[in-house]
Design an enzyme around this catalytic site. Structure first.
Site, mmCIF file in Angstrom:
data_model
loop_
_atom_site.group_PDB
_atom_site.id
_atom_site.type_symbol
_atom_site.label_atom_id
_atom_site.label_comp_id
_atom_site.label_asym_id
_atom_site.label_seq_id
_atom_site.Cartn_x
_atom_site.Cartn_y
_atom_site.Cartn_z
ATOM 1 C CD1 TRP A 142 -1.278 -7.924 -8.994
ATOM 2 C CD2 TRP A 142 -2.339 -8.645 -7.162
ATOM 3 N NE1 TRP A 142 -0.502 -7.623 -7.905
ATOM 4 C CE2 TRP A 142 -1.117 -8.050 -6.766
ATOM 5 C CE3 TRP A 142 -3.174 -9.175 -6.177
ATOM 6 C CZ2 TRP A 142 -0.711 -7.965 -5.441
ATOM 7 C CZ3 TRP A 142 -2.767 -9.084 -4.849
ATOM 8 C CH2 TRP A 142 -1.555 -8.487 -4.493
ATOM 9 C CG HIS B 117 14.822 12.123 16.599
ATOM 10 N ND1 HIS B 117 14.995 12.397 17.935
ATOM 11 C CD2 HIS B 117 14.567 13.310 16.000
ATOM 12 C CE1 HIS B 117 14.827 13.695 18.153
ATOM 13 N NE2 HIS B 117 14.573 14.265 16.979
ATOM 14 C CB CYS C 175 -8.608 -10.559 -11.531
ATOM 15 S SG CYS C 175 -7.715 -11.527 -10.310
ATOM 16 C CE LYS D 238 4.352 7.420 -8.199
ATOM 17 N NZ LYS D 238 3.180 7.954 -7.621
ATOM 18 C CE LYS E 59 -3.448 4.062 -12.530
ATOM 19 N NZ LYS E 59 -2.389 4.944 -11.993
ATOM 20 C CD GLU F 280 3.188 10.425 -4.949
ATOM 21 O OE1 GLU F 280 2.843 9.760 -3.960
ATOM 22 O OE2 GLU F 280 3.003 10.034 -6.113
ATOM 23 C CG ASN G 287 -12.149 -8.585 -9.792
ATOM 24 O OD1 ASN G 287 -11.145 -8.715 -9.099
ATOM 25 N ND2 ASN G 287 -12.798 -7.452 -9.906
ATOM 26 N N GLY G 288 -12.161 -11.024 -7.395
ATOM 27 C CA GLY G 288 -12.551 -10.842 -6.000
ATOM 28 C C GLY G 288 -11.861 -11.876 -5.139
ATOM 29 C CD GLU H 13 4.140 3.313 -7.708
ATOM 30 O OE1 GLU H 13 3.738 4.475 -7.732
ATOM 31 O OE2 GLU H 13 3.375 2.343 -7.720
ATOM 32 N NE ARG I 69 -10.284 -4.866 -12.372
ATOM 33 C CZ ARG I 69 -10.950 -4.079 -11.540
ATOM 34 N NH1 ARG I 69 -11.085 -2.802 -11.820
ATOM 35 N NH2 ARG I 69 -11.481 -4.555 -10.449
#
Ligand code: AGP
Length: 588
Positions: free
Chosen positions: A73, A488, A2, A469, A583, A465, A99-100, A472, A27
């Site tokens: 969050w 396979h 957060c 992208k 983020k 990568e 936050n935590g 998300e 955050r």
């Protein structure tokens, strides 16, 4: 995961708290809230949704002397009004933002319950404000000290006491918190960006620190004793987050890549390489170089591993969240490289603690000066990419790759890297100068539900990568596979129209990769080949100006970023703030 912001003194609280939250919503953006104390009256407003929604519900001004705010969050408890911060203690003496994650919150909750406390939310944070009140016997600092002794987990808290309108209290352990020194007012926040514009003088707090801010001063304590912490300057230039006419931060940040790479060259080349000599000799002496990171930064590490192996150095990379639980033996004398755009990723902080506890050297490569990882590193290097606002990491991936190419080149004193990176810059500039074809291809595929990203060697790393992208930002289920691995198992999923993005940037692997694409096409896949112009063949849909093979991931990834961006745009998705993400991943 957060963001918190607070201040005391002569402050326009409405502007400061709301603008501060906007800077911190990378955050998390599940809910937001503010509390401002005006004499004895506490104004409180909190609600699910983004900061903009909260702002629309606030009065034109928030008069008061001390204020706190929070963007969340959700970890414990769904994102609703009850679980939004600030939390207020049962007797309404304390207001708090946190936050935590409080790991022993259930045990504390049980105890407080026995002492008559009831709870309004499902959060771990609410118990902190009640525990403070329970431990309070007329001295807030003493209550904070006692509370810190009882809490297990991570926390950065800003605390208001109803009878002290000219003080803002704080405490910190394992979550970031900085103080900002102002004129007639003092500030705190999870990130300097929330305070920039009001001050450029900051104090980075250490774990275990607690204390208070007053309008004209502040005091910091650790273990019951006053402590001094260094005041550091941070320029507002770094925090420029204006969209400059772009519709989204993601596309703005992709377009910044050429200037980011130039800035990187300016910082690490000056009549030779500019790297710490002591660090270079430790890397040379090390038995192996081991990379740690998460997400996009991890995929950049995998490129770094290849670079180090190319100069004969043993090298490997681990995902931080796995390595932290199982820090296996990686040789007698390892050197660690931690890549983190934010410098605040919780799993990496945990890994770095293991590394530091074992007195092993580590280099942190980050975009965030003063971040937790940077401050605890043996050596640190900055990416100079400027603030990256979009949740999707774009420019910092390219900066990480170029930084690692420079570092490895400096170890073998190979000056050709400068020319190679300049070639990379011009290739990317040409891609960016006209991306209409990428946009068209993306829009045509806006109904894709699944995608496979395929390549070999470096091209497989670009695929990893590229797929991330796509997942998300565009919410397309995307998997990356080495070309040789498809038969396979995964090829069973290919059917008519399945999107496949394939990469060709390497002479040695071209023939095998092309065979894979033919196999996929004959099963009906919609193949979109991205190739370096040296290897472009008829039917490749996207070709980019040639770059040296070890830098081919650069243009391949930029094209993949644009594909994901435009596909998300075609679907009308919230590109800069995709669902469920933040983020900076500051919880494990
Ligand atoms: C990238 O697009 C992601 N949002 C994410 O994977 C990110 O790279 C990861 O969380 C690591 O973050 P860091 O570089 O700040 O440590």
């Amino acid at each position: 995961m957060c963001g918190i912001v607070g201040g005391v003194g002569k402050i326009d609280f409405r502007n400061y708290l709301i603008n501060g939250l906007k800077k911190l919503d990378y955050r998390g953006y599940d809910s937001a809230g503010v509390a401002v104390l005006d004499h004895k009256h506490l104004f409180l407003k909190k609600m699910p949704g983004k900061v903009e929604e909260l702002s629309a519900c606030l009065p034109a001004s928030l008069p008061g002397t001390v204020g706190i705010a929070h963007t969340r969050w959700a970890t414990h408890g769904e994102p609703n009004e009850r679980n939004a911060h600030p939390h207020i203690s049962m007797k309404r003496k304390f207001a708090l933002v946190h936050n935590g994650v409080i790991e022993n919150f259930k045990a504390i909750k049980k105890d407080l319950f026995k002492h008559g406390y009831g709870f309004l939310s499902d959060t771990d944070s609410e118990i902190v404000v009640d525990l403070l009140e329970y431990n309070y016997h007329g001295d807030v600092l003493a209550a904070i000290k006692k509370t810190m002794g009882e809490l297990e987990g991570s926390y950065a808290c800003a605390i208001i006491h109803a009878d002290e309108p000219n003080r803002l209290y704080f405490m910190k352990n394992a979550s970031p918190l900085l103080l900002g020194k102002g004129e007639g007012a003092n500030y705190l926040a999870s990130d300097a960006g929330a305070m920039i514009g009001l001050t450029e003088s900051f104090v980075d707090l250490e774990d275990g620190d607690y204390g208070y801010l007053e309008p004209d001063g502040y005091a910091i304590f650790a273990d019951g004793n006053p402590v001094e912490r260094e005041i550091v300057a941070r320029s507002k230039d770094f925090y420029d987050d204006d969209l400059h006419g772009y519709p989204h931060y993601m596309i703005k940040e992709i377009h910044e890549i050429p200037s980011v790479l130039r800035r990187l060259l300016d910082n690490y080349l000056d009549d030779g390489f500019v790297f710490d000599k002591n660090m270079l000799s430790m890397i040379k002496m090390a038995s192996s170089v081991h990379f740690l990171a998460c997400g996009t930064s991890f995929y950049a590490c995998k490129v770094g591993v290849k670079y180090f192996r190319s100069i004969g150095k043993r090298s490997g990379a681990s995902i931080a969240s796995e390595w932290a639980y199982d820090p296996y033996d990686i040789g007698e004398n390892p050197f660690f490289i931690i890549l983190s755009q934010s410098g605040e990723t919780a799993d990496l902080i945990k890994c770095q603690k293991v590394i530091n506890d074992n007195n092993l050297p580590n280099l942190v490569v980050t975009n965030s000066k003063g971040s937790t990882l940077e401050r605890k590193a043996t050596f640190s290097s900055l990416l100079y990419a400027g603030v990256e606002v979009a949740v999707a990491s774009t420019k910092s991936y390219l900066a990480q790759i170029a930084y690692l190419a420079l570092l490895v080149a400096s170890l073998k004193s190979d000056g050709r890297v400068e020319g190679d990176i300049r070639t990379l810059i011009s290739s990317i500039e040409k891609i960016l100068a006209d991306d209409s074809k990428i946009k068209k291809l993306a829009y045509e595929r806006k109904d894709a539900t699944d995608a496979f990203y395929v390549g070999r060697g470096y091209d497989y790393l670009a695929a990893l990568e590229g797929a991330l992208k796509m997942k998300e930002v565009a919410y397309v289920h995307a998997e990356a596979y080495p070309g040789g691995e498809l038969k396979h198992g995964p090829i069973a999923l290919i059917q008519k129209g399945t999107l496949v993005v394939g990469y060709i940037t390497d002479a040695e692997k071209e023939a095998s990769s092309r065979n894979n694409f033919v196999e996929l096409a004959s099963r009906g896949a919609d193949i979109l080949v991205v190739s370096d112009e040296k290897y472009t063949r008829e039917g490749d849909l996207l070709s980019f100006p040639a770059v040296p093979e070890y830098l081919g991931v650069g243009p391949s990834v930029v094209i993949s970023q644009l594909l994901a961006y435009y596909l998300a745009e075609a679907k009308g998705l919230p590109i800069d703030k995709p669902r469920n993400l933040a983020k900076s991943v500051t919880v494990e």
